[in-house]
Design an enzyme around this catalytic site. Structure first.
Site, PDB file in Angstrom:
ATOM      1  N   ASP A   1       9.685  54.492  46.350  1.00 14.72           N
ATOM      2  CA  ASP A   1       9.986  53.220  45.677  1.00 14.72           C
ATOM      3  C   ASP A   1      10.660  52.214  46.596  1.00 14.72           C
ATOM      4  O   ASP A   1      11.567  52.566  47.358  1.00 14.72           O
ATOM      5  CB  ASP A   1      10.941  53.474  44.499  1.00 14.72           C
ATOM      6  CG  ASP A   1      10.204  53.669  43.192  1.00 14.72           C
ATOM      7  OD1 ASP A   1       9.024  53.292  43.095  1.00 14.72           O
ATOM      8  OD2 ASP A   1      10.827  54.192  42.248  1.00 14.72           O
TER       9      ASP A   1
ATOM     10  N   LYS B   1       5.853  52.016  46.048  1.00 14.04           N
ATOM     11  CA  LYS B   1       5.691  51.541  44.667  1.00 14.04           C
ATOM     12  C   LYS B   1       6.663  50.385  44.454  1.00 14.04           C
ATOM     13  O   LYS B   1       7.784  50.425  44.961  1.00 14.04           O
ATOM     14  CB  LYS B   1       5.971  52.666  43.670  1.00 14.04           C
ATOM     15  CG  LYS B   1       5.893  52.214  42.205  1.00 14.04           C
ATOM     16  CD  LYS B   1       5.839  53.375  41.238  1.00 14.04           C
ATOM     17  CE  LYS B   1       7.173  54.011  40.937  1.00 14.04           C
ATOM     18  NZ  LYS B   1       8.170  53.090  40.360  1.00 14.04           N
TER      19      LYS B   1
ATOM     20  N   GLU C   1       7.854  47.273  41.304  1.00 15.78           N
ATOM     21  CA  GLU C   1       7.813  46.938  39.886  1.00 15.78           C
ATOM     22  C   GLU C   1       7.448  45.472  39.681  1.00 15.78           C
ATOM     23  O   GLU C   1       7.837  44.624  40.491  1.00 15.78           O
ATOM     24  CB  GLU C   1       9.185  47.209  39.244  1.00 15.78           C
ATOM     25  CG  GLU C   1       9.611  48.665  39.316  1.00 15.78           C
ATOM     26  CD  GLU C   1      10.972  48.928  38.666  1.00 15.78           C
ATOM     27  OE1 GLU C   1      11.556  47.998  38.072  1.00 15.78           O
ATOM     28  OE2 GLU C   1      11.442  50.080  38.760  1.00 15.78           O
TER      29      GLU C   1
ATOM     30  N   GLU D   1       5.006  52.415  32.113  1.00 17.56           N
ATOM     31  CA  GLU D   1       6.196  53.093  31.584  1.00 17.56           C
ATOM     32  C   GLU D   1       6.573  52.565  30.209  1.00 17.56           C
ATOM     33  O   GLU D   1       6.751  51.356  30.011  1.00 17.56           O
ATOM     34  CB  GLU D   1       7.380  52.923  32.562  1.00 17.56           C
ATOM     35  CG  GLU D   1       8.647  53.608  32.036  1.00 17.56           C
ATOM     36  CD  GLU D   1       9.726  53.853  33.081  1.00 17.56           C
ATOM     37  OE1 GLU D   1       9.487  53.609  34.279  1.00 17.56           O
ATOM     38  OE2 GLU D   1      10.821  54.291  32.674  1.00 17.56           O
TER      39      GLU D   1
HETATM   40  O1  KIV Z   1      11.970  55.808  39.793  1.00 19.82           O
HETATM   41  C1  KIV Z   1      11.210  56.576  39.176  1.00 19.82           C
HETATM   42  O2  KIV Z   1      11.429  57.792  39.078  1.00 19.82           O
HETATM   43  C2  KIV Z   1      10.030  55.998  38.551  1.00 19.82           C
HETATM   44  C3  KIV Z   1       9.234  56.857  37.627  1.00 19.82           C
HETATM   45  C4  KIV Z   1       9.968  57.055  36.363  1.00 19.82           C
HETATM   46  C5  KIV Z   1       7.878  56.327  37.388  1.00 19.82           C
HETATM   47  O3  KIV Z   1       9.735  54.871  38.773  1.00 19.82           O
END
Ligand code: KIV
Length: 302
Positions: free
Chosen positions: A84, A114, A116, A183
């Site tokens: 992330d 990833k 958001e 989500e």
């Molecule tokens: O940070 C995380 O664990 C997530 C998942 C819940 C998809 O983004």
């Protein structure tokens, strides 16, 4: 062993095979979830709450993500590792996005990042993809916007909100993401988005019709439900969590038993002790009548 490629997930969708994604934040759990055969290991910024004890994901830094990503990458042999981009490392523009994502790939060793958000982050997605960085999108309940939502609530309720989610999903696909996390949205909305997109969707609290599922490891292991919040209240995992183990209880029981045995003198027992050095045996090391300790282990910790 060959790593799963980002392109493999699209093939799985074509074949109707469900994608299994789970979070991991350290070396031992990365080894274990990879051995279990998951397709994608996500180093989620949920690590802020799950392993660092923050109230939200907002304080997580790029350095913390790097630290945990490196540990996970060392443990994973087969799965695709996605990590992330934390809060304010990409929302501020494509330049910040590329610098921070670049670090997670180059220094951290992740295969993809990833981020958001919907239409508003498409310029960042295009820049990353054109620089060769694969991107997973994330819409619905996006925890980095928790203060905008006013809590961890279901998103995409009602016609207008559902339309907005679909428009965001389409825009992200056009911008070049290879997978989309949905989500905490109604099941029918997630089904519509999954059907409308060519790329796979992975749901968490988004029902059974997504192309795959993701859960936070500590939730599915039954650790989260055994914790208390900073105000001392028990933590209730969300409704979409299924606990496949009661590891939190097992850890507490094991450490309680260990504490009892240390305090009573029952641990360590002779079999946990090293024999005295040759020729220097003393009655203190091998008391008369007690079993002989096992030989020195050949494998020792570094
Ligand atoms: O940070 C995380 O664990 C997530 C998942 C819940 C998809 O983004």
């Amino acid at each position: 062993m060959k790593h799963i490629a980002t392109t493999h997930l699209a093939k799985m969708k074509e074949r109707g095979e469900k994608i299994v994604m789970v979070t991991a934040y350290d070396y031992p759990t990365a080894c274990l979830v990879d051995d279990a055969g998951v397709d994608v290991v996500l180093v989620g910024d949920s690590l802020g709450m799950v392993v660092l004890g923050y109230e939200t994901t907002l304080p997580v830094t790029i350095e913390e993500m790097l630290h945990h990503t490196k540990a996970v990458v060392r443990g994973v042999k087969r799965a695709l590792v996605v990590t992330d981009l934390p809060f304010l490392t990409y929302q501020t523009g494509p330049e910040d996005a590329i610098r921070n994502a670049g670090r997670l790939i180059k220094e951290g060793g992740a295969a993809a990042v990833k981020l958001e958000g919907g239409i508003e982050v498409c310029p960042q997605v295009r820049t990353l993809v054109s620089a060769g960085i694969p991107v997973v999108g994330h819409v619905g309940l996006t925890p980095q916007s928790i203060h905008v939502f006013g809590g961890y609530k279901l998103q995409g309720r009602g016609q207008q909100a559902a339309q907005k989610l679909l428009a965001d999903a389409r825009a992200l696909e056009d911008a070049g993401i290879f997978c989309l996390v949905l989500e905490c949205i109604p099941e029918d909305v997630a089904a519509r988005i999954s059907e409308a997109l060519t790329i796979p969707t992975v749901g968490i609290g988004a029902g059974a019709h997504c192309d795959g599922q993701v859960l936070v490891l500590h939730d599915l292991l039954g650790i989260t439900s055994q914790l208390k919040s900073s105000s001392g209240e028990p933590v209730h995992p969300p409704r979409f969590v299924k606990e496949y183990s009661q590891l939190g209880k097992s850890i507490r029981q094991a450490v309680t038993q260990y504490s009892k045995e240390v305090r009573s003198g029952n641990f360590p027992a002779p079999e946990h002790c090293f024999p005295s050095t040759e020729g220097a045996a003393t009655s203190a090391a091998t008391p008369a009548g007690s079993p002989t300790p096992r030989s020195t282990p050949t494998a020792t910790r570094k």
